[in-house]
Design a protein around this motif. Structure first.
Motif, PDB file in Angstrom:
ATOM      1  N   LEU A  26      65.733  17.321  44.839  1.00  0.00           N
ATOM      2  CA  LEU A  26      65.755  17.751  46.241  1.00  0.00           C
ATOM      3  C   LEU A  26      66.544  19.054  46.391  1.00  0.00           C
ATOM      4  CD1 LEU A  26      64.730  16.871  48.996  1.00  0.00           C
ATOM      5  CD2 LEU A  26      66.813  15.564  49.328  1.00  0.00           C
ATOM      6  N   ARG A  27      67.622  19.167  45.635  1.00  0.00           N
ATOM      7  CA  ARG A  27      68.447  20.380  45.695  1.00  0.00           C
ATOM      8  C   ARG A  27      67.647  21.595  45.227  1.00  0.00           C
ATOM      9  NH1 ARG A  27      72.554  21.480  41.611  1.00  0.00           N
ATOM     10  NH2 ARG A  27      73.587  23.379  42.236  1.00  0.00           N
ATOM     11  N   LEU A  30      64.998  22.339  47.828  1.00  0.00           N
ATOM     12  CA  LEU A  30      65.601  22.859  49.051  1.00  0.00           C
ATOM     13  C   LEU A  30      65.942  24.345  48.899  1.00  0.00           C
ATOM     14  CD1 LEU A  30      66.519  21.834  51.811  1.00  0.00           C
ATOM     15  CD2 LEU A  30      68.717  21.274  50.829  1.00  0.00           C
ATOM     16  N   HIS A  31      66.496  24.688  47.738  1.00  0.00           N
ATOM     17  CA  HIS A  31      66.890  26.081  47.547  1.00  0.00           C
ATOM     18  C   HIS A  31      65.690  26.990  47.354  1.00  0.00           C
ATOM     19  CE1 HIS A  31      69.432  29.348  45.502  1.00  0.00           C
ATOM     20  NE2 HIS A  31      69.479  29.468  46.789  1.00  0.00           N
ATOM     21  N   GLY A  34      63.582  26.729  50.883  1.00  0.00           N
ATOM     22  CA  GLY A  34      64.369  27.264  51.992  1.00  0.00           C
ATOM     23  C   GLY A  34      64.339  26.428  53.258  1.00  0.00           C
ATOM     24  N   GLU A  36      64.095  22.261  54.942  1.00  0.00           N
ATOM     25  CA  GLU A  36      64.164  20.831  54.622  1.00  0.00           C
ATOM     26  C   GLU A  36      62.767  20.214  54.600  1.00  0.00           C
ATOM     27  OE1 GLU A  36      66.952  18.755  57.093  1.00  0.00           O
ATOM     28  OE2 GLU A  36      68.662  19.676  56.068  1.00  0.00           O
ATOM     29  N   GLN A  37      61.911  20.659  55.519  1.00  0.00           N
ATOM     30  CA  GLN A  37      60.561  20.092  55.604  1.00  0.00           C
ATOM     31  C   GLN A  37      59.779  20.364  54.304  1.00  0.00           C
ATOM     32  OE1 GLN A  37      59.217  18.118  58.092  1.00  0.00           O
ATOM     33  NE2 GLN A  37      57.661  17.899  56.519  1.00  0.00           N
ATOM     34  N   GLN A  40      61.201  18.418  51.388  1.00  0.00           N
ATOM     35  CA  GLN A  40      60.784  17.012  51.420  1.00  0.00           C
ATOM     36  C   GLN A  40      59.345  16.856  50.920  1.00  0.00           C
ATOM     37  OE1 GLN A  40      61.631  15.507  55.411  1.00  0.00           O
ATOM     38  NE2 GLN A  40      63.041  14.075  54.459  1.00  0.00           N
ATOM     39  N   ASP A  41      58.496  17.830  51.276  1.00  0.00           N
ATOM     40  CA  ASP A  41      57.099  17.767  50.817  1.00  0.00           C
ATOM     41  C   ASP A  41      57.034  17.875  49.289  1.00  0.00           C
ATOM     42  OD1 ASP A  41      56.279  17.528  53.384  1.00  0.00           O
ATOM     43  OD2 ASP A  41      55.621  19.604  53.625  1.00  0.00           O
ATOM     44  N   TYR A  43      59.441  17.195  47.135  1.00  0.00           N
ATOM     45  CA  TYR A  43      60.047  15.949  46.619  1.00  0.00           C
ATOM     46  C   TYR A  43      58.997  14.831  46.585  1.00  0.00           C
ATOM     47  CZ  TYR A  43      63.185  11.813  47.018  1.00  0.00           C
ATOM     48  OH  TYR A  43      63.816  10.606  46.854  1.00  0.00           O
TER      49      TYR A  43
END
Lengths: 186, 318
Positions: A26-27, A30-31, A34, A36-37, A40-41, A43
């Protein structure tokens, strides 16, 4: 043992495997994405793909490398697609001609006690983000895995199905480009 | 040694990726060559700059527990319907692996033969041994405390009327059942799991309803905040915000969560409840800011007028 169980269709075992790796996944997502949505996709897609294909995992590399390979491929797809639709992004140019995302400039209601320092921090963050965006997806990925995740270049090479030497060269190109783009910030 | 080689390898030196002998050579060269020393310094300054940003950027730290939990919940729901690739499809789509495995065929055949032989000997011994275990009294085995990783889902939560006994059916590989009072650690653990992870709305509602009785516990309050911010069902969110009401004054995390619900929740019932709960702390700076934003441009006429009324009751700030 968990992997064998998951390969036999034991969902609880697979979910336990997920919990071993999902924070790092996730990290990374996320980075690189850029938001969260989008993270999450990525992930979700990565672990679903892993679940469906875990039977094909042959222990020829570590499970860590295998799962990272899936995630990095999805992130690379995401970066390539984003490069195509970049024109639509709310970007502006700064004094040195570098582009930055206007959304990054929106004031944070919970800003720290020192607004001047906070502004400088935001400007630096926006410049670095802009410079990272200029890298090719593959350069960005190698830099991300090496610099922010601290992986060995040999592992980076394994994840990206290339040699350590190629990973080294890609890292060299990436840092040269970044240093050039951020030269006036030092 | 050529300067070109040094410059290509400075980045590896900074990342600690150079072998000992190469690192030694590079250090020796840099000590003698001013240009390469400047190059090394520039690379180090560049890393210091990135480190400065890294310390301040929230995206570069670990993802928040809420984001992680929400991602896990979404994945769990998707896994309910996902199917693993079948054995035959693996054979059909991966012929390269057949060839690879053929290399190990003689070893594999020998291993199967040895295992078969040992298995046969073991079975014969087992058959010939007199059976004594059947005569032992049938002692009940204690239910192990479930670990979060081993739970695959919770199917029902029932509280016996007039008692403090709760009965929870949960699935590991097969369905199991745990019973106990709300003070029982195992029951609390299962309720916390259900509030965050279950795909069945009724079960989430029941767990939040029971956890509301324990909202003094920090862990429980975190689960209630999570439900308020992430649950897809407005009934569950409403139940959570009701349970958090007593802590708006003293717990800033609760206050922030209630304010977020007031601003962002899609359900007007949840928002109106949030507005009611912040009434005692309306003089707080963050609350005042939110009220001003709502009074200026909220879509709901009721919330807009209530926010204006609450602001009007506050003393002016110079």
């Amino acid at each position: 043992m968990l992997i064998r169980e998951a390969q036999r269709g034991n969902r609880a075992a697979f979910e336990e495997l997920v919990r071993h790796y999902d924070q790092a996944v996730l990290r990374l997502a996320l980075h690189l994405t850029g938001t969260e949505q989008d993270a999450q996709d990525v992930y979700q897609d990565a672990f679903l793909k892993a679940y469906k294909n875990i039977g094909n995992f042959r222990f020829e590399c570590s499970f860590y490398t295998w799962i990272y390979r899936i995630v990095t491929n999805l992130c690379l797809d995401h970066l390539r697609k984003r490069n195509v639709r970049k024109e639509d992004a709310p970007v502006a140019k700064d004094a040195s001609g570098g582009e930055y995302d206007l959304l990054d400039q929106v004031a944070d209601v919970r800003a720290g006690a020192n607004p001047e320092r906070d502004l400088l921090r935001r400007q630096l963050g926006a410049r670095i983000a802009g410079a990272l965006e200029k890298l090719t997806p593959r350069e960005r990925m190698v830099f991300e895995l090496k610099h922010y995740h601290g992986l060995k270049l040999r592992t980076v090479g394994e994840i990206l199905k290339t040699t350590e030497e190629t990973a080294k060269n890609t890292l060299f190109r990436a840092t040269q480009k970044l240093r050039g783009a951020l030269a006036d910030m030092r | 040694m050529k300067c070109e080689w040094v410059r290509e390898n400075i980045v590896l030196q900074v990342y600690g990726e150079l072998a000992d002998d190469a690192r030694y050579e590079l250090e020796q060269h840099v000590a003698r060559c001013a240009d390469c020393a400047a190059e090394l310094k520039a690379e180090q300054e560049f890393h210091a700059l990135l480190a400065q940003d890294r310390a301040a950027d929230p995206l570069l730290t670990d993802p928040s527990p809420n984001l992680l939990a929400a991602s896990r919940m979404r994945l769990q729901e998707a896994l309910e319907t996902a199917k693993q690739g079948s054995f035959w499809s693996r054979l059909a789509f991966d012929p390269a692996n057949w060839l690879l495995q053929m290399k190990f065929s003689p070893t594999l055949a020998a291993a199967i033969l040895i295992i078969g032989f040992l298995g046969g000997v073991g079975t014969m011994r087992e058959i010939s041994r007199p059976t004594t275990t059947a005569a032992l009294p049938n002692t009940p085995t204690p239910t192990p405390v479930p670990t979060e990783a081993s739970i695959t889902g919770i199917s029902s939560i029932v509280q016996e009327p007039g008692t403090n006994q709760i009965s929870i059916k949960y699935n590991t590989v097969s369905t199991q059942e745990a019973q106990g009072s709300l003070n029982d650690q195992k029951i609390q653990q299962l309720l916390l799991y259900a509030a965050r992870n279950n795909y069945n709305t009724g079960v989430r509602f029941d767990s939040v309803d029971l956890l509301a009785q324990k909202s003094g516990d920090t862990q429980v309050r975190e689960a209630l905040i999570y439900a308020l911010q992430n649950d897809t069902n407005p009934g569950v969110r409403l139940k959570s915000i009701g349970a958090l009401g007593n802590y708006v004054k003293d717990d800033t995390n609760v206050r922030d969560a209630v304010l977020r619900a007031l601003v962002n929740d899609t359900n007007s019932g949840v928002r109106i409840e949030a507005l009611r709960l912040i009434e005692p702390v309306k003089a707080d700076g963050s609350v005042r800011g939110v009220l001003m934003a709502l009074a200026a441009k909220d879509q709901s006429t009721y919330i807009k007028s209530q926010a204006r009324t609450m602001l009007a009751q506050l003393p002016e700030i110079d």
